[in-house]
Design an enzyme around this catalytic site. Structure first.
Site, mmCIF file in Angstrom:
data_model
loop_
_atom_site.group_PDB
_atom_site.id
_atom_site.type_symbol
_atom_site.label_atom_id
_atom_site.label_comp_id
_atom_site.label_asym_id
_atom_site.label_seq_id
_atom_site.Cartn_x
_atom_site.Cartn_y
_atom_site.Cartn_z
ATOM 1 N N ASP A 1 4.187 30.413 -48.100
ATOM 2 C CA ASP A 1 4.266 31.644 -48.789
ATOM 3 C C ASP A 1 3.510 32.666 -48.266
ATOM 4 O O ASP A 1 2.752 33.603 -49.090
ATOM 5 C CB ASP A 1 4.140 31.540 -50.672
ATOM 6 N N GLU B 1 -4.078 29.376 -59.960
ATOM 7 C CA GLU B 1 -3.881 30.356 -58.926
ATOM 8 C C GLU B 1 -4.481 31.831 -59.509
ATOM 9 O O GLU B 1 -3.362 32.503 -60.206
ATOM 10 C CB GLU B 1 -2.214 30.614 -58.642
ATOM 11 N N TYR B 2 -5.483 32.270 -59.363
ATOM 12 C CA TYR B 2 -6.433 31.696 -58.460
ATOM 13 C C TYR B 2 -7.800 31.904 -59.091
ATOM 14 O O TYR B 2 -7.959 32.931 -59.678
ATOM 15 C CB TYR B 2 -6.509 32.238 -57.244
ATOM 16 N N ASP C 1 16.115 5.964 -80.942
ATOM 17 C CA ASP C 1 14.863 5.868 -81.352
ATOM 18 C C ASP C 1 13.936 5.120 -80.672
ATOM 19 O O ASP C 1 12.972 4.823 -81.422
ATOM 20 C CB ASP C 1 15.304 4.957 -82.699
ATOM 21 N N GLY D 1 -0.965 24.166 -64.846
ATOM 22 C CA GLY D 1 -1.321 25.519 -64.350
ATOM 23 C C GLY D 1 0.154 26.184 -63.803
ATOM 24 O O GLY D 1 1.229 26.104 -64.034
ATOM 25 N N GLY D 2 -0.068 26.443 -62.402
ATOM 26 C CA GLY D 2 0.840 26.894 -61.601
ATOM 27 C C GLY D 2 0.772 28.701 -61.801
ATOM 28 O O GLY D 2 0.016 29.164 -62.376
ATOM 29 N N TRP D 3 1.814 29.189 -60.971
ATOM 30 C CA TRP D 3 1.678 30.732 -60.947
ATOM 31 C C TRP D 3 1.776 31.193 -62.322
ATOM 32 O O TRP D 3 0.923 32.002 -62.668
ATOM 33 C CB TRP D 3 2.930 31.098 -60.204
ATOM 34 N N THR D 4 2.745 30.825 -63.163
ATOM 35 C CA THR D 4 3.005 31.500 -64.717
ATOM 36 C C THR D 4 1.677 30.943 -65.513
ATOM 37 O O THR D 4 1.439 31.995 -66.492
ATOM 38 C CB THR D 4 4.301 30.950 -65.063
#
Length: 629
Positions: A472, A403-404, A333, A360-363
């Protein structure tokens, strides 16, 4: 990592799909997935079929419609020059190795090696005498078409498709180098059709087009290194290879030390599933004592607002005493559990650590375009979520991982060059000066690449620092290679794409007026690899991505250091050949070299993706800590 013909760059080896809910897969970044996506239809199209029409009945003319440095748009125009109706047409041509078609329209385009074929689709195969039809395509690489045939005979067009691109300008040099200006000069390039003009680039951005062989640049900053390149353009607008030069203006000193160095790591919310990596691991590995900041990844962006990414992992998951940072179990609780509560306990134990919530991020970058339409409303939603009374004390600010902006990632954004600046300005206004406002940004240092498509310099006025995603650059999304290190510090002979290295990105950002004291160098705690490789050094061919624990083509450092130890270094990073597999990754030794370089460049510090890829004793985090002291 986009260009007009974008190139995807990051997928993430997170929790297995069978054991964790779908979420942002961060690691597939910058510059490479879009080309992969565009290539799939090309490979899958039907092969050429049917007899050719009489050769004398048609001509084909090639035109390069546009060129953006890392890609181009081409067009073939087929004309019926005979006296009878054509019922089909086929254009064939050859490209040199390294040049290819990535997408096409109004024709079925196939390839066999370097030989390309474009055949009419159903609705445009019939051409009456004197009629013309065109089909277009996007391409990658510097080469020009040769050996053109239309319906089996010579193309015979008025613009010769066999024309070769111009040579590189020779002897690029700088004279009259002063604190704020200099003169570039070069010897003329050569071309069988003649040179039309020259494009001059500084830091990857085009600054002039001239017809002569010199250019005077001004408005420079003293004591600053600038990267110049010059390319020739022929009379049909084909561009040749670049001549390059690095020039440092006088009057400066070693870049000033920006003060306490940033040592930032990403903690992923989904790591608590298949990876079994929890906040307590930051303590047991020793990493918590050696970092300054944590980016918690990720919050989602939907409906133009900041939203929760994974409610269970974020604030609901219960921890037992042995799993908890302070050895105290969660109650059923209590008002806050999950990662947020563990981060709160971590801050109590290590009060020097600042924690930012990254969105955010890539997906989950697809929602930023809608957010950019009303930046103030977006900032209000983010502030309300980050400063929610249940966890307001956990977070010290917000990080944006778009991105981006005005470019392509998992999807393509068309919100305009000013959208990123406007968004970051609204966040700074809402969060004020007492909170951190930061962003992870592309490291695409190529001419006309992602860093040239949004106003990163304008947005820099609103951020405390940028995390430049210098990893990358290359990976097995290019399944056949060439093999290349995914995080090169500098360029090297044979690098697949010019400008895809840390030095080029930092040079470009500084050239835009962003000081090194606002830039952090990115380090990947993972490797990227291919299989079917016979060549030990970079540049070899492959048959596909190497197997990985969570995803093909990617593996944690903690695994690779034992299963495929480093066999060499290139451009400041390591690579390894084991059996038929080829991997590239950073080691404590290469990280030490990168940290020395970051200090020489006057950078604010370094960051890494992400904690769970490190060893149980945090040897990579320790290498960053030691290297920045």
């Amino acid at each position: 990592m986009s260009q007009s013909a974008p190139r995807p760059r990051r997928t993430y080896g997170g929790a297995p799909l069978s054991t964790a809910p779908p979420r942002r897969v961060r690691l597939f970044r910058r510059v490479a997935a879009a080309v992969a996506c565009l290539s799939l239809p090309i490979a899958g199209l039907v092969a050429l079929a049917g007899p050719a029409e009489a050769a004398a009945s048609a001509t084909a003319t090639y035109t390069k419609v546009s060129d953006w440095g890392t890609g181009f748009e081409g067009k073939w125009t087929v004309k019926n020059t005979g006296t009878t109706t054509l019922t089909s047409w086929t254009v064939e041509w050859d490209y040199p190795a390294g040049t290819s078609v990535t997408s096409a329209w109004d024709a079925t385009v196939t390839s066999s090696g370097t030989h390309w074929t474009g055949k009419n689709v159903g609705w445009n195969g019939t051409l009456s005498p004197g009629a013309s039809i065109s089909f277009g395509f996007n391409g990658a690489g510097p080469g020009a078409p040769s050996g053109c045939k239309v319906n089996g005979g010579a193309c015979d067009g008025t613009t010769q498709p066999g024309d070769n691109p111009p040579s590189a300008p020779g002897n690029l040099a700088a004279s009259n180098v002063g604190e704020t200006g200099l003169t570039l000069s070069w010897s003329a390039a050569t071309d069988d059709k003649g040179i039309k003009n020259y494009d001059v680039y500084r830091g990857g951005a085009k600054i002039a087009t001239v017809t002569g062989t010199s250019y005077g640049d001004s408005g420079l900053t003293k004591g600053t290194t600038y990267a110049y390149s010059v390319t020739a353009r022929d009379t049909i607008d084909q561009t040749g290879p670049a001549a390059t030069l690095s020039v440092t203006t006088p009057g400066g000193t070693t870049p000033p030390d920006p003060g306490d160095k940033i040592k930032l790591g990403y903690f992923t919310e989904w790591g608590v599933y298949g990876r079994n990596y929890h906040v307590k691991n930051l303590v047991t590995s020793g990493s918590a004592a050696k970092i300054t900041h944590i980016n918690y990844a990720f919050g989602n962006v939907t409906g133009g607002k900041c939203t929760i990414g994974d409610a269970y992992a974020d604030y609901d998951k219960a921890y037992t005493a042995d799993q908890s940072v302070d050895g105290v179990a969660d109650n059923w609780d209590q008002p806050l559990r999950g990662n947020f509560n563990q981060l709160r306990k971590l801050k109590a134990k290590y009060p020097h650590i600042k924690i930012l919530w990254s969105f955010g991020g890539w997906t989950w970058s697809g929602g930023f375009g809608q957010a950019a339409a009303n930046p103030a409303a977006f900032a209000d939603s983010c502030y309300g979520l980050v400063e929610d009374p249940r966890w307001a004390d956990v977070f010290d600010g917000i990080d944006i991982d778009w991105e981006y902006p005005n470019a392509c990632g998992l999807s393509c954004d068309t919100s305009g060059a000013a959208s990123f600046k406007n968004l970051m300005s609204a966040l700074r206004t809402k969060f004020g000066g007492s909170n951190l406002v930061t962003a992870a940004i592309s490291a695409d240092g190529s001419n006309g690449g992602k860093l040239d498509l949004a106003d990163y310099a304008g947005a820099a006025q609103s951020v405390d620092f940028y995390n430049v995603m210098t990893y990358d650059f290359f990976g097995a999304w290019d399944a056949k290679g060439p093999t290349a290190p995914h995080s090169p510090l500098t360029s090297y002979t044979g690098i697949p794409i010019a400008g895809f290295n840390s030095e080029a990105a930092v040079t470009k950002l500084k050239g835009k007026g962003i000081p090194g004291s606002k830039l952090n160098l990115g380090i990947g705690f993972y490797g990227r690899g291919w299989t079917g490789v016979t060549q030990a050094t970079p540049g070899g061919t492959a048959t596909g991505p190497a197997a990985g624990t969570y995803e093909q083509g990617i593996e944690d450092y903690k695994v690779l250091k034992n299963t495929c130890p480093s066999t060499g270094t290139v451009a400041g990073t390591a690579y390894a050949k084991c059996g038929s597999n080829w991997w590239s990754y950073d080691t404590p030794a290469t990280i030490a070299g990168k940290m020395t370089w970051a200090k020489q460049q006057g950078l604010k510090g370094a960051f890494f993706w992400e904690f769970s890829g490190d060893t149980t004793n945090g040897e990579l985090a320790n290498a960053i800590h030691t290297g920045l002291q």
